[in-house]
Design a protein around this motif. Structure first.
Motif, PDB file in Angstrom:
ATOM      1  N   SER A   1      59.713  27.679 -31.006  1.00 30.08           N
ATOM      2  CA  SER A   1      59.299  27.283 -31.941  1.00 30.08           C
ATOM      3  C   SER A   1      57.859  27.756 -32.099  1.00 30.08           C
ATOM      4  O   SER A   1      57.400  28.362 -33.255  1.00 30.08           O
ATOM      5  CB  SER A   1      59.020  25.810 -32.095  1.00 30.08           C
ATOM      6  N   ALA A   2      57.034  27.884 -30.743  1.00 26.55           N
ATOM      7  CA  ALA A   2      55.691  28.270 -30.899  1.00 26.55           C
ATOM      8  C   ALA A   2      55.662  29.736 -31.360  1.00 26.55           C
ATOM      9  O   ALA A   2      54.866  30.298 -32.207  1.00 26.55           O
ATOM     10  CB  ALA A   2      55.008  28.154 -29.679  1.00 26.55           C
ATOM     11  N   ALA A   3      56.604  30.462 -30.894  1.00 26.78           N
ATOM     12  CA  ALA A   3      56.771  32.052 -31.033  1.00 26.78           C
ATOM     13  C   ALA A   3      57.049  32.278 -32.490  1.00 26.78           C
ATOM     14  O   ALA A   3      56.362  33.179 -33.206  1.00 26.78           O
ATOM     15  CB  ALA A   3      57.847  32.627 -30.274  1.00 26.78           C
ATOM     16  N   TYR A   4      57.668  31.436 -33.125  1.00 29.98           N
ATOM     17  CA  TYR A   4      58.073  31.586 -34.468  1.00 29.98           C
ATOM     18  C   TYR A   4      56.947  31.467 -35.379  1.00 29.98           C
ATOM     19  O   TYR A   4      56.553  32.172 -36.323  1.00 29.98           O
ATOM     20  CB  TYR A   4      59.346  30.621 -34.797  1.00 29.98           C
ATOM     21  N   ARG A   5      56.151  30.108 -34.958  1.00 27.68           N
ATOM     22  CA  ARG A   5      54.881  29.901 -35.692  1.00 27.68           C
ATOM     23  C   ARG A   5      53.921  31.047 -35.708  1.00 27.68           C
ATOM     24  O   ARG A   5      53.245  31.669 -36.681  1.00 27.68           O
ATOM     25  CB  ARG A   5      54.219  28.768 -35.271  1.00 27.68           C
ATOM     26  N   VAL A   6      53.711  31.776 -34.566  1.00 26.73           N
ATOM     27  CA  VAL A   6      52.706  32.736 -34.511  1.00 26.73           C
ATOM     28  C   VAL A   6      53.267  34.081 -35.156  1.00 26.73           C
ATOM     29  O   VAL A   6      52.150  34.908 -35.704  1.00 26.73           O
ATOM     30  CB  VAL A   6      52.281  33.076 -33.162  1.00 26.73           C
ATOM     31  N   LEU A   7      54.352  34.295 -35.328  1.00 25.11           N
ATOM     32  CA  LEU A   7      55.033  35.461 -36.033  1.00 25.11           C
ATOM     33  C   LEU A   7      54.894  35.434 -37.436  1.00 25.11           C
ATOM     34  O   LEU A   7      54.614  36.447 -38.186  1.00 25.11           O
ATOM     35  CB  LEU A   7      56.427  35.748 -35.488  1.00 25.11           C
ATOM     36  N   GLU A   8      54.877  34.121 -37.909  1.00 26.94           N
ATOM     37  CA  GLU A   8      54.551  33.861 -39.365  1.00 26.94           C
ATOM     38  C   GLU A   8      55.646  34.878 -40.363  1.00 26.94           C
ATOM     39  O   GLU A   8      56.937  34.715 -40.254  1.00 26.94           O
ATOM     40  CB  GLU A   8      53.023  34.040 -39.997  1.00 26.94           C
ATOM     41  N   ASP A   9      55.088  35.699 -41.132  1.00 28.70           N
ATOM     42  CA  ASP A   9      55.839  36.425 -41.921  1.00 28.70           C
ATOM     43  C   ASP A   9      56.572  37.583 -41.367  1.00 28.70           C
ATOM     44  O   ASP A   9      57.540  38.226 -41.955  1.00 28.70           O
ATOM     45  CB  ASP A   9      55.181  36.820 -43.182  1.00 28.70           C
ATOM     46  N   TRP A  10      56.135  37.867 -40.204  1.00 26.83           N
ATOM     47  CA  TRP A  10      56.614  39.033 -39.376  1.00 26.83           C
ATOM     48  C   TRP A  10      57.722  38.503 -38.312  1.00 26.83           C
ATOM     49  O   TRP A  10      57.736  38.782 -37.120  1.00 26.83           O
ATOM     50  CB  TRP A  10      55.618  39.795 -38.706  1.00 26.83           C
ATOM     51  N   ASN A  11      58.916  37.847 -39.226  1.00 24.99           N
ATOM     52  CA  ASN A  11      59.916  37.389 -38.357  1.00 24.99           C
ATOM     53  C   ASN A  11      60.971  38.379 -38.124  1.00 24.99           C
ATOM     54  O   ASN A  11      61.960  38.396 -39.254  1.00 24.99           O
ATOM     55  CB  ASN A  11      60.092  36.094 -38.610  1.00 24.99           C
ATOM     56  N   MET A  12      61.064  39.144 -37.066  1.00 22.49           N
ATOM     57  CA  MET A  12      62.027  40.397 -36.911  1.00 22.49           C
ATOM     58  C   MET A  12      63.202  39.328 -36.566  1.00 22.49           C
ATOM     59  O   MET A  12      64.272  40.316 -36.819  1.00 22.49           O
ATOM     60  CB  MET A  12      61.597  41.255 -35.985  1.00 22.49           C
ATOM     61  N   TRP A  13      63.267  38.167 -36.248  1.00 21.96           N
ATOM     62  CA  TRP A  13      64.641  37.753 -35.684  1.00 21.96           C
ATOM     63  C   TRP A  13      65.391  37.758 -36.678  1.00 21.96           C
ATOM     64  O   TRP A  13      66.741  37.729 -36.688  1.00 21.96           O
ATOM     65  CB  TRP A  13      64.268  36.461 -34.736  1.00 21.96           C
ATOM     66  N   ASN A  14      64.888  36.893 -37.836  1.00 22.82           N
ATOM     67  CA  ASN A  14      65.609  36.610 -39.187  1.00 22.82           C
ATOM     68  C   ASN A  14      66.205  37.981 -39.707  1.00 22.82           C
ATOM     69  O   ASN A  14      67.354  38.068 -40.133  1.00 22.82           O
ATOM     70  CB  ASN A  14      64.918  35.959 -40.160  1.00 22.82           C
ATOM     71  N   ASP A  15      65.341  39.165 -39.942  1.00 22.84           N
ATOM     72  CA  ASP A  15      65.642  40.358 -40.115  1.00 22.84           C
ATOM     73  C   ASP A  15      66.892  41.107 -39.371  1.00 22.84           C
ATOM     74  O   ASP A  15      67.823  41.650 -39.935  1.00 22.84           O
ATOM     75  CB  ASP A  15      64.655  41.219 -40.061  1.00 22.84           C
ATOM     76  N   PHE A  16      66.924  40.778 -37.979  1.00 17.44           N
ATOM     77  CA  PHE A  16      67.935  41.452 -37.232  1.00 17.44           C
ATOM     78  C   PHE A  16      69.123  40.729 -37.227  1.00 17.44           C
ATOM     79  O   PHE A  16      70.173  41.367 -37.423  1.00 17.44           O
ATOM     80  CB  PHE A  16      67.351  41.551 -35.608  1.00 17.44           C
TER      81      PHE A  16
END
Length: 229
Positions: free
Chosen positions: A69-84
């Motif tokens: 969850s912390a990793a998701y928060r710091v990535l904010e709009d650059w969330n490559m996991w959702n794109d992949f």
């Protein structure tokens, strides 16, 4: 009586009074509904009956989820996991958990080399040098001519952990470096870490328009480090 749905489609099942009705081969069937106990007392009894293995698994899941969850928060709009994961049968969150969950426990990340900050299809360059003085880190790399022609303007981003804070992933979005530069020098915030604390650094690249990422690579960077990789 509620209709049960899956991915927005009516399954033909109906649930009422703890029973689920459904049709199979033209016949109406009934079974007990599999539901979480409805009352606090019932839930407490169910929790008290858990085995040691179930408790350990629950504790691990909670701890791993906090780091992710912390990793998701710091990535904010650059969330490559959702794109992949867009064309997969799992969500970006589930994919992140499947890959990184085994490398976390109650203390945070326990296997930094295996942790993955970014996932994607962009090619990685060949890193040739890692250097650190205090909180300033230098990375040097080479890219093939083909990589430079197709993605010389790809932006470098960096995820990192302080060894003393394994539950707190950090993310540097604007490194000011592109693939064609071949080198970057960054001063990373200390975040109250002990003097000389080891850094776990994860560089990766992103297209200028944000449409694709590379998989993050990993470097353990100690103060005074200056050598080829």
């Amino acid at each position: 009586m509620a209709n049960l749905k899956s991915k927005g489609k009516d399954t033909g099942r109906q649930r009422s009074g703890g029973k689920t009705k459904y049709h199979r081969k033209g016949k109406e069937c009934t079974c007990d509904s599999k539901r979480t106990p409805a009352t606090t007392e019932a839930r407490d009894k169910a929790l008290a009956k858990r085995t040691d293995a179930q408790r350990d698994n629950s504790d691990w899941f909670t701890a791993a989820t906090l780091v992710e969850s912390a990793a998701y928060r710091v990535l904010e709009d650059w969330n490559m996991w959702n794109d992949f994961a867009r064309d997969l049968t799992v969500t970006g969150w589930n994919l992140c958990h499947m890959i990184n969950g085994p490398y976390c426990d109650g203390s945070g990340v326990i296997n930094f080399p295996a942790f993955v900050f970014s996932i994607g299809w962009l090619a990685n360059p060949t890193y040739t040098l890692v250097k650190r003085e205090g909180w300033t880190v230098t990375l040097q790399w080479t890219s093939t001519a083909r990589q430079l022609r197709s993605g010389g303007r790809d932006r470098l981003m960096v995820g990192y952990f302080h060894a003393a804070r394994p539950t707190c992933p950090q993310f540097l979005e604007d490194t000011g470096a592109r693939r064609e530069d071949g080198k970057v020098t960054l001063t990373l915030p200390r975040h109250d870490a002990p003097e000389g604390d080891v850094l776990h650094v994860y560089p990766f690249f992103v297209r200028r328009n944000g449409t694709d990422f590379s998989r993050s690579l990993y470097f353990r960077v100690a103060d005074g480090m200056d050598g080829e990789v």
